[in-house]
Design a protein around this motif. Structure first.
Motif, PDB file in Angstrom:
ATOM      1  N   HIS A   7       0.783  -1.178   0.213  1.00 21.51           N
ATOM      2  CA  HIS A   7      -0.125  -0.091   0.164  1.00 21.51           C
ATOM      3  C   HIS A   7       0.421   1.300   0.064  1.00 21.51           C
ATOM      4  O   HIS A   7       1.055   1.685  -1.170  1.00 21.51           O
ATOM      5  N   CYS A  21      -0.810  -5.082   8.432  1.00 17.42           N
ATOM      6  CA  CYS A  21       0.130  -4.111   8.593  1.00 17.42           C
ATOM      7  C   CYS A  21      -0.746  -2.964   9.598  1.00 17.42           C
ATOM      8  O   CYS A  21      -1.626  -2.375   9.836  1.00 17.42           O
ATOM      9  N   TYR A  55       0.049   0.355   9.334  1.00 20.78           N
ATOM     10  CA  TYR A  55      -0.518   1.651   9.484  1.00 20.78           C
ATOM     11  C   TYR A  55      -1.482   1.467   8.720  1.00 20.78           C
ATOM     12  O   TYR A  55      -2.659   2.001   9.641  1.00 20.78           O
TER      13      TYR A  55
HETATM   14  S1  FES Z   1       1.297   1.180   4.670  1.00 18.91           S
HETATM   15 FE1  FES Z   1      -0.866   1.430   4.504  1.00 18.91          FE
HETATM   16  S2  FES Z   1      -1.653  -0.492   5.157  1.00 18.91           S
HETATM   17 FE2  FES Z   1       0.210  -1.069   4.835  1.00 18.91          FE
END
Ligand code: FES
Ligand SMILES: [Fe+2]
Length: 352
Positions: free
Chosen positions: A49, A68, A70
């Motif tokens: 992503h 993830c 983030y």
């Molecule tokens: S960087 Fe956005 S979900 Fe991993």
């Protein structure tokens, strides 16, 4: 010069558990973890992503899935994205690059390059490291130098006399000539130095209990690019192996190095020392571990300095090679062939 399309040691098996573990191999950040069933997986350590490093908190491992930290992209053990936030459709191309990986002889090996070539490329063996008949100590030291400098260093042990005096170096190492053999078909460089009447360095006198002079044999077997073996034999002067191959009066040490480029100018210096004597003596284990680590750090200090020099000079810098460098030069030639994609060198070796 990093040789790709090769297997490299990425870690000791013990380093990888059910936590996210990252190591840069050949310039690529790779995420490792062990599934609930115990298999090691390897995939890119960059979320597809926004490139968040998945090894970083608050990324989590939940039921064999990496979430993830983030925005929550979720990946399975094969690196395939199985969930994204805010929509049910997962983009078809959402997949972390998986790396071929295998566990053998206590090492986790990873294939860097074209994964289609992994199956046809050899993974050299170091069976002592995972054998009930040997006692092993091991570690890894980071080296801020290109890996070819470590290859050079390990292929020529005459430096033991100077760089490792008081540990493993004695005058006889530098003064005894070597024999070098190159097996181009198998892709292996052999360098041997047999000292038949030598001083016993502290590394061996304190671990074996031998006093007085010794026969000390060093037989190097380097399988480029990654695996280096030093078959070391220590015995009372005059003792030789018996015709049936047994060698009861000798002490055997298998010194193993895995030389893995981290980047173009840094290296993971994996080391292990296996022995067939004083096998249950923890004091001997602690002594050998501490001594070998010290020796490795002496090499690291010297090569870190050398790297700054090499980096500041042109690639065609002047060197002057002598007999002791024969093995190192053969290794360089073999690495150059591997880099040029010579399949003969990289093919699996029968019985290996
Ligand atoms: S960087 Fe956005 S979900 Fe991993
Ligand atoms: Fe050394």
């Amino acid at each position: 010069m990093i040789v790709r399309d090769q297997w490299y040691v990425a870690a000791f098996g013990r380093e990888i558990g059910h936590d996210l573990f990252s190591r840069t191999i050949c310039g690529e950040s790779i995420l490792f973890w062990r599934t609930a069933e115990g298999a090691v997986t390897a995939m890119s350590d960059r979320c597809v992503h926004r490139r968040f490093p998945l090894s970083q908190a608050p990324t989590r491992l939940v039921d064999d899935r990496v979430v993830c930290g983030y925005h929550g992209f979720t990946y399975d053990a094969g690196g395939r994205c199985v969930a994204v936030p805010g929509q049910t459709r997962v983009p078809r191309t959402a997949r972390l690059r998986p790396y071929p990986v295998l566990e053998q002889d206590g090492f986790v090996w990873v294939f860097v390059g074209d994964p289609d070539r992994a199956a046809g490329t050899r993974v050299p063996r170091a069976p002592w490291l995972d054998s009930p008949d040997w006692t092993v100590v091991s570690g890894m030291e980071p080296l801020a130098a290109r890996y070819d400098l470590l290859v050079d260093n390990l292929l020529d042990l005459s430096h033991e006399t100077y760089l490792h005096g008081g540990y493993i170096g004695t005058p006889e190492v530098a003064s005894t000539p070597i024999t070098t053999e190159v097996d181009d078909d198998a892709g292996v460089v052999y360098v041997s130095r047999h000292m038949d009447d030598a001083e016993c360095p502290p590394f061996y006198s304190r671990s074996t209990g031998l006093t007085g002079r010794i026969a000390r044999w060093q037989d190097i077997e380097y399988t480029p690019p990654c695996l280096y073996l030093l078959h070391s034999r220590i015995a009372p002067v005059g003792s030789v192996p018996r015709p049936d191959g047994s060698d009861p009066d000798a002490f055997h040490v298998e010194v193993v190095y895995a030389i893995t480029p981290e980047t173009e100018t840094s290296t993971h210096d994996f080391w292990a020392v296996a022995r067939d004597f004083a096998r249950d003596d923890e004091e001997v284990s602690a002594f050998i571990a501490e001594q070998n680590r010290t020796v490795v750090l002496q090499d690291v200090a010297a090569l870190n300095v050398l790297e700054t020099v090499v980096a500041s000079e042109p690639a065609d810098r002047q060197e002057l090679s002598i007999n002791i460098d024969t093995g190192g030069l053969a290794a360089r030639r073999m690495l150059a062939r591997l880099a040029a994609g010579d399949a003969a060198v990289a093919a699996p070796v029968a019985g290996a």
